[in-house]
Design a protein around this motif. Structure first.
Motif, PDB file in Angstrom:
ATOM      1  N   VAL A  71      -2.302  -4.183   3.643  1.00 47.38           N
ATOM      2  CA  VAL A  71      -1.224  -3.686   4.451  1.00 47.38           C
ATOM      3  C   VAL A  71      -0.283  -4.813   5.201  1.00 47.38           C
ATOM      4  N   ASP A  72      -1.101  -5.573   5.783  1.00 47.48           N
ATOM      5  CA  ASP A  72      -0.360  -6.899   6.414  1.00 47.48           C
ATOM      6  C   ASP A  72       0.594  -7.489   5.523  1.00 47.48           C
ATOM      7  N   ALA A  73      -0.056  -7.908   3.961  1.00 45.79           N
ATOM      8  CA  ALA A  73       0.728  -8.608   3.200  1.00 45.79           C
ATOM      9  C   ALA A  73       2.054  -7.728   2.692  1.00 45.79           C
ATOM     10  N   LEU A  74       1.723  -6.569   2.619  1.00 46.97           N
ATOM     11  CA  LEU A  74       2.859  -5.683   2.117  1.00 46.97           C
ATOM     12  C   LEU A  74       4.044  -5.487   3.225  1.00 46.97           C
ATOM     13  N   ALA A  75       3.574  -5.462   4.510  1.00 47.27           N
ATOM     14  CA  ALA A  75       4.340  -5.392   5.559  1.00 47.27           C
ATOM     15  C   ALA A  75       5.113  -6.753   5.538  1.00 47.27           C
ATOM     16  N   ALA A  76       4.442  -7.904   5.409  1.00 42.33           N
ATOM     17  CA  ALA A  76       5.231  -9.212   5.497  1.00 42.33           C
ATOM     18  C   ALA A  76       6.331  -9.237   4.269  1.00 42.33           C
ATOM     19  N   HIS A  77       5.915  -8.651   3.306  1.00 43.11           N
ATOM     20  CA  HIS A  77       6.720  -8.776   1.641  1.00 43.11           C
ATOM     21  C   HIS A  77       7.923  -7.975   1.988  1.00 43.11           C
ATOM     22  N   HIS A  78       7.884  -6.894   2.480  1.00 46.09           N
ATOM     23  CA  HIS A  78       8.881  -6.272   2.535  1.00 46.09           C
ATOM     24  C   HIS A  78       9.738  -6.110   3.911  1.00 46.09           C
ATOM     25  N   GLY A  79       9.270  -6.957   4.844  1.00 40.22           N
ATOM     26  CA  GLY A  79       9.913  -7.057   6.110  1.00 40.22           C
ATOM     27  C   GLY A  79       9.735  -5.787   7.001  1.00 40.22           C
ATOM     28  N   VAL A  80       8.558  -5.086   6.847  1.00 39.94           N
ATOM     29  CA  VAL A  80       8.609  -3.731   7.824  1.00 39.94           C
ATOM     30  C   VAL A  80       7.218  -3.840   8.470  1.00 39.94           C
ATOM     31  N   ALA A  81       7.144  -3.067   9.346  1.00 38.95           N
ATOM     32  CA  ALA A  81       6.127  -2.822  10.240  1.00 38.95           C
ATOM     33  C   ALA A  81       4.822  -2.522   9.455  1.00 38.95           C
ATOM     34  N   ALA A  82       3.468  -2.843   9.817  1.00 38.82           N
ATOM     35  CA  ALA A  82       2.603  -2.383   8.898  1.00 38.82           C
ATOM     36  C   ALA A  82       2.194  -0.799   9.213  1.00 38.82           C
ATOM     37  N   GLU A  83       2.682  -0.249  10.381  1.00 41.86           N
ATOM     38  CA  GLU A  83       2.313   1.132  10.484  1.00 41.86           C
ATOM     39  C   GLU A  83       3.055   1.995   9.478  1.00 41.86           C
ATOM     40  N   ARG A  84       4.127   1.474   9.063  1.00 35.38           N
ATOM     41  CA  ARG A  84       4.986   2.179   7.820  1.00 35.38           C
ATOM     42  C   ARG A  84       4.243   2.174   6.593  1.00 35.38           C
ATOM     43  N   ILE A  85       3.034   1.629   6.280  1.00 34.56           N
ATOM     44  CA  ILE A  85       2.720   1.595   4.963  1.00 34.56           C
ATOM     45  C   ILE A  85       1.367   2.193   4.864  1.00 34.56           C
ATOM     46  N   ALA A  86       1.083   2.995   3.714  1.00 37.49           N
ATOM     47  CA  ALA A  86      -0.170   3.531   3.333  1.00 37.49           C
ATOM     48  C   ALA A  86      -0.408   3.204   1.927  1.00 37.49           C
ATOM     49  N   VAL A  87      -1.764   3.076   1.697  1.00 31.56           N
ATOM     50  CA  VAL A  87      -2.023   2.529   0.272  1.00 31.56           C
ATOM     51  C   VAL A  87      -3.082   3.381  -0.150  1.00 31.56           C
ATOM     52  N   GLY A  88      -3.316   3.348  -1.710  1.00 26.89           N
ATOM     53  CA  GLY A  88      -4.258   4.346  -2.240  1.00 26.89           C
ATOM     54  C   GLY A  88      -4.676   3.797  -3.534  1.00 26.89           C
ATOM     55  N   ALA A  89      -5.531   4.395  -4.232  1.00 31.96           N
ATOM     56  CA  ALA A  89      -5.848   4.109  -5.526  1.00 31.96           C
ATOM     57  C   ALA A  89      -4.884   4.498  -6.642  1.00 31.96           C
ATOM     58  N   GLY A  90      -3.742   3.600  -6.686  1.00 34.13           N
ATOM     59  CA  GLY A  90      -2.701   3.741  -7.550  1.00 34.13           C
ATOM     60  C   GLY A  90      -1.603   4.469  -6.860  1.00 34.13           C
ATOM     61  N   SER A  91      -0.365   4.635  -7.465  1.00 31.46           N
ATOM     62  CA  SER A  91       0.664   5.451  -6.826  1.00 31.46           C
ATOM     63  C   SER A  91       0.522   6.814  -6.839  1.00 31.46           C
ATOM     64  N   SER A  92      -0.542   7.377  -7.876  1.00 32.12           N
ATOM     65  CA  SER A  92      -0.702   8.780  -7.881  1.00 32.12           C
ATOM     66  C   SER A  92      -1.643   9.289  -6.595  1.00 32.12           C
ATOM     67  N   GLU A  93      -2.519   8.401  -6.173  1.00 30.78           N
ATOM     68  CA  GLU A  93      -3.163   8.874  -4.979  1.00 30.78           C
ATOM     69  C   GLU A  93      -2.294   8.787  -3.905  1.00 30.78           C
ATOM     70  N   VAL A  94      -1.270   7.713  -3.757  1.00 31.48           N
ATOM     71  CA  VAL A  94      -0.461   7.879  -2.593  1.00 31.48           C
ATOM     72  C   VAL A  94       0.498   9.186  -2.621  1.00 31.48           C
ATOM     73  N   CYS A  95       0.918   9.600  -3.845  1.00 34.32           N
ATOM     74  CA  CYS A  95       1.646  10.840  -3.818  1.00 34.32           C
ATOM     75  C   CYS A  95       0.936  12.036  -3.354  1.00 34.32           C
ATOM     76  N   ALA A  96      -0.444  11.939  -3.830  1.00 36.06           N
ATOM     77  CA  ALA A  96      -1.223  13.027  -3.244  1.00 36.06           C
ATOM     78  C   ALA A  96      -1.367  12.931  -1.580  1.00 36.06           C
ATOM     79  N   GLN A  97      -1.432  11.731  -1.214  1.00 39.61           N
ATOM     80  CA  GLN A  97      -1.620  11.824   0.135  1.00 39.61           C
ATOM     81  C   GLN A  97      -0.337  12.423   0.796  1.00 39.61           C
ATOM     82  N   LEU A  98       0.766  12.166   0.345  1.00 34.65           N
ATOM     83  CA  LEU A  98       2.056  12.684   0.942  1.00 34.65           C
ATOM     84  C   LEU A  98       2.234  14.181   0.964  1.00 34.65           C
ATOM     85  N   LEU A  99       1.777  14.566  -0.426  1.00 33.86           N
ATOM     86  CA  LEU A  99       1.765  16.053  -0.528  1.00 33.86           C
ATOM     87  C   LEU A  99       0.816  16.859   0.260  1.00 33.86           C
TER      88      LEU A  99
END
Length: 352
Positions: free
Chosen positions: A62-90
């Protein structure tokens, strides 16, 4: 007898691309170049530590992604592939009976994940093989909770531009979560980057994956960048420990290999243009691709065309009655496919 939800009765399971030993696999949009060098080195270092559970919060990633995109870590969720992330949002925004809007045909997981979350899928037909954003905006009702925008579109390879995306987001009510699925972002026009366009929007989440350009399809890592209040709730819906220790460290290492990722993507784009050019010279009509695959709208001939390729050792993905998706592989694999496409085009019974 155990009660089974009636909403699942007619639901089809997700169908992955076929794996045929010894064949050229051009069916699942994977990277053909193998692990990134930094990833391979890091995985070798980690092999002895797998008896322990991974960090459930994936803090380093999460910290690496936050640094990569220049956003706060609180704005990032991760999952087992983007399919799981889509499921989390649903699961975060969908109540039983809520509507979920998406273009169709699109990513096959959308209707499955929607049904599992208890939502009602609202399929909006594509226009010229592309997401029809005005029609999708018009499909929003008081029951709509989430919209998926697959951009570039899987399986049809097309993408909508920055202007069209802005107009669409402006039309959608702020109480509806817009999920822009950018699984193929690294192969597309950089001007339509949803994170650049909508990083400050309170109802836009951008989903990405390490499965394609980062060559980690077998380790399953995806993530989204969205509003902090939505992300805080989405994290609660993640399956515990779904992103393994190997996957987390591999993704962190992959982020450090950006020059190699860019080099590989450039190779794929060059091959994509060659394949498109040669298919059109053979008489095939296909849309401009912004992904690592091309789409052949062969209609009723789709299944037969895929069988023709499979018979000669090339696996492509047929959507019967609609079209065929062909992943851009290594140059020799692409050439083998083009030879089969030429043979099909020259056969007396073929139709393009």
């Amino acid at each position: 007898m155990v009660h089974v939800r009636s909403s699942l009765a007619g639901l089809r399971s997700y169908v992955p691309g076929r794996k045929v030993p010894g064949a050229a696999i051009l069916a699942s949009n994977e990277s053909p170049y193998g692990l990134l060098p930094g990833v391979a080195d890091r995985l070798a270092e980690l092999a002895g530590g797998l008896a322990r559970y991974p960090d459930m919060g994936a803090g380093r990633l999460v910290d690496a992604l936050a640094a990569h995109h220049g956003v706060a870590a609180e704005r990032i969720a991760v999952g087992a592939g983007s399919s799981e992330v889509c499921a989390q949002l649903l699961h975060t925004v969908v109540d039983p009976g809520s509507e979920v809007v998406f273009g169709w045909r699109s990513f096959e997981a959308y209707p499955i994940l929607t049904a599992v979350a208890g939502g009602v899928a609202v399929r909006v037909p594509l226009r010229d093989h592309a997401q029809d954003l005005p029609a999708m905006a018009a499909a929003v009702t008081g029951r709509t909770r989430l919209i998926f925008v697959c951009n570039p579109s899987n399986p049809t390879s097309t993408a909508v531009g920055a202007g069209a995306l802005r107009d669409f987001v402006d039309r959608v009510p702020e109480n509806v979560l817009i999920v822009i699925d950018e699984a193929y972002r690294e192969y597309a026009d950089p001007a339509a980057d949803a994170l650049d366009l909508f990083g400050d929007r309170p109802n836009v989440a951008v989903v990405r994956t390490f499965s394609k350009a980062y060559a980690l399809a077998g380790l399953r890592v995806g993530y989204c960048v969205g509003p902090a209040d939505v992300i805080a709730q989405a994290r609660k819906t993640q399956i515990p420990f779904s992103v393994t220790a190997l996957a987390q460290e591999a993704a962190v290492a992959a982020l450090l290999d950006q020059p190699e990722v860019a080099r590989r993507c450039a190779l794929t784009v060059a091959e994509r243009e060659r394949v498109t050019r040669e298919l059109r010279a053979l008489g095939y009509g296909l849309p401009d691709s912004q992904a690592n695959f091309v789409w052949l709208p062969l209609g009723q001939d789709s299944a037969a065309f895929a069988a023709h390729c499979l018979d000669k050792g090339v696996v492509v993905r047929a959507f019967p009655g609609e079209g065929v998706r062909v992943t851009i592989g290594l140059p020799e694999e692409n050439s083998a496919f083009l030879a089969l496409a030429e043979a099909w085009a020259s056969a007396p019974t073929s139709r393009k």
